[in-house]
Design an enzyme around this catalytic site. Structure first.
Site, PDB file in Angstrom:
ATOM      1  N   CYS A 128       0.797  -1.188   0.253  1.00 27.49           N
ATOM      2  CA  CYS A 128      -0.134  -0.018   0.152  1.00 27.49           C
ATOM      3  C   CYS A 128       0.789   1.228  -0.101  1.00 27.49           C
ATOM      4  CB  CYS A 128      -0.906   0.072   1.268  1.00 27.49           C
ATOM      5  SG  CYS A 128      -1.844   1.321   1.235  1.00 27.49           S
ATOM      6  N   CYS A 147      -0.405   3.922   2.164  1.00 29.65           N
ATOM      7  CA  CYS A 147      -0.366   3.914   3.466  1.00 29.65           C
ATOM      8  C   CYS A 147       0.962   4.333   3.815  1.00 29.65           C
ATOM      9  CB  CYS A 147      -0.677   2.695   4.235  1.00 29.65           C
ATOM     10  SG  CYS A 147      -2.047   1.652   3.232  1.00 29.65           S
ATOM     11  N   ASP A 148       1.930   3.658   3.225  1.00 27.45           N
ATOM     12  CA  ASP A 148       3.199   3.629   3.559  1.00 27.45           C
ATOM     13  C   ASP A 148       4.092   4.375   2.861  1.00 27.45           C
ATOM     14  OD1 ASP A 148       2.625   1.969   5.455  1.00 27.45           O
ATOM     15  OD2 ASP A 148       2.844   0.070   4.171  1.00 27.45           O
TER      16      ASP A 148
END
Ligand code: NAP
Length: 313
Positions: free
Chosen positions: A137, A140-141
């Site tokens: 992701c 997300c990261d």
């Protein structure tokens, strides 16, 4: 007595539905799920710092966020059962739900929030370096310090891969897309975006053979699918975007799905193909797949279930 509502799944969608239905005095029962998503709490349980969930200006650890949501749902009286649902019968009313221990419960309304799991490359080195430079992701990261101004890679050739690659150009020095064929699967507009981006380079006909690195990811060992030639690519991050698999096997075809297996809901709604069954979160969303959108549809499912139950009585 059947339950008013059973919620299957305990990610942001399921737990938001639990908070709302509990506050509506529907005494929801939540089958948290265990094996389907790897553990209760869904995909955020395997994410590090979540920086894009509103309300946490310094970010919040994914596991902590889910623990808070669970406590919030429990505070309003949601009952949690830490088991996977293995079977449902939607052909009769009340609906029947059976879990892995053989427990059977009946419900007037069902909210399905079983999520999806990111497809992962089946490599031992992928498992050992997961979370140490490998992620599924970018949203997300991608902004984490370890990826800043470093060469990064995205594996895959679909819309998600392009989206992730474009997103990562904000952080990485260069973004390589590693695709196993000589043509992207992504839509034309997304293809153009990838091909014209000055920071993105597509490595055609390549598959990852191994992820290399001691404590963190340092290199990819690549194999050319045409010539068989092996090469190495220095990267600090690798983002797998090779599709998701929605967790719908336990439904055994009782609800309408897309060809990729996502539950079909009516426009602007969580209503599924069976009256009284609502779907929320990633199990019905191949497009956004964010914790906050999952929570939003969990709220919608709860409100729609509540209204539907009121109409029935
Ligand atoms: P996808 O369309 O299924 O693409 C998966 C990609 O991963 C394909 O390029 C596939 O290669 C590759 N792949 C699969 N298994 C692999 C493996 N073991 N090793 C190497 N490569 C592998 O998945 P997606 O991109 O997540 O998209 C899913 C759905 O959501 C699609 O309908 C997509 O259009 C939609 N979506 C839309 C948007 C948007 O509109 N903005 C954004 C994201 C997703 P092959 O091409 O060779 O099969």
């Amino acid at each position: 007595m059947p339950q008013n509502v059973i919620i299957i799944g305990s990610g942001p969608a399921g737990l938001t539905a639990a908070i709302y239905t509990a506050r509506a005095n529907l005494a929801p029962v939540v089958f948290e799920g265990f094996q389907m998503g790897g553990m209760p709490g869904g995909q955020l349980m395997t994410t590090g710092l979540v920086e894009n969930y509103p309300g946490f200006k310094d970010g919040i650890d994914g596991q902590q966020l889910m623990a808070e949501m669970k406590e919030q749902a429990a505070r309003f009286g949601a009952e949690m059962i830490m088991e996977d649902v293995v079977e449902v019968d939607l052909g009769r009313r009340p609906f029947v739900v059976r879990s892995m221990s053989g427990r059977t419960k009946e419900a007037e309304a069902l909210i399905i929030a079983t999520g999806a799991v990111a497809r992962r490359l089946p490599l031992d080195t992928e498992k050992s370096l997961w979370g140490k430079g490998i992620s599924a992701c970018a949203v997300c990261d991608g902004a984490l310090p370890i990826f800043r101004n470093k060469p990064l890679a995205v594996v895959g050739g679909g819309d998600s891969a392009v989206e992730e690659a474009v997103h990562l150009t904000q952080f990485g020095s260069r973004v390589y897309m590693i695709h196993r064929r000589d043509e992207l699967r992504a839509s034309k507009i997304m293809q153009k975006r990838a091909m014209e981006h000055p920071k993105i380079e597509i490595l055609w006909n390549k598959v990852v053979e191994e992820f290399l690195g001691d404590a963190v990811l340092q290199k990819l060992k690549l194999k050319d699918t045409q010539s068989g030639e092996i090469s190495e690519l220095e990267v600090s991050g690798a983002f797998e975007a090779i599709g998701h698999v929605p967790n719908t096997a336990f439904l055994k075809g009782q609800l309408a799905t897309t060809e990729n297996g996502y539950l079909i809901t009516q426009a602007d709604s969580t209503v599924t193909s069976v009256e009284g069954v609502f779907a929320a979160g990633d199990v019905q969303d191949a497009k956004f797949r964010q914790a906050v959108t999952a929570a939003g549809t969990g709220c919608m499912a709860a409100i729609e279930a509540e209204r539907w139950l009121a109409e029935q009585s």
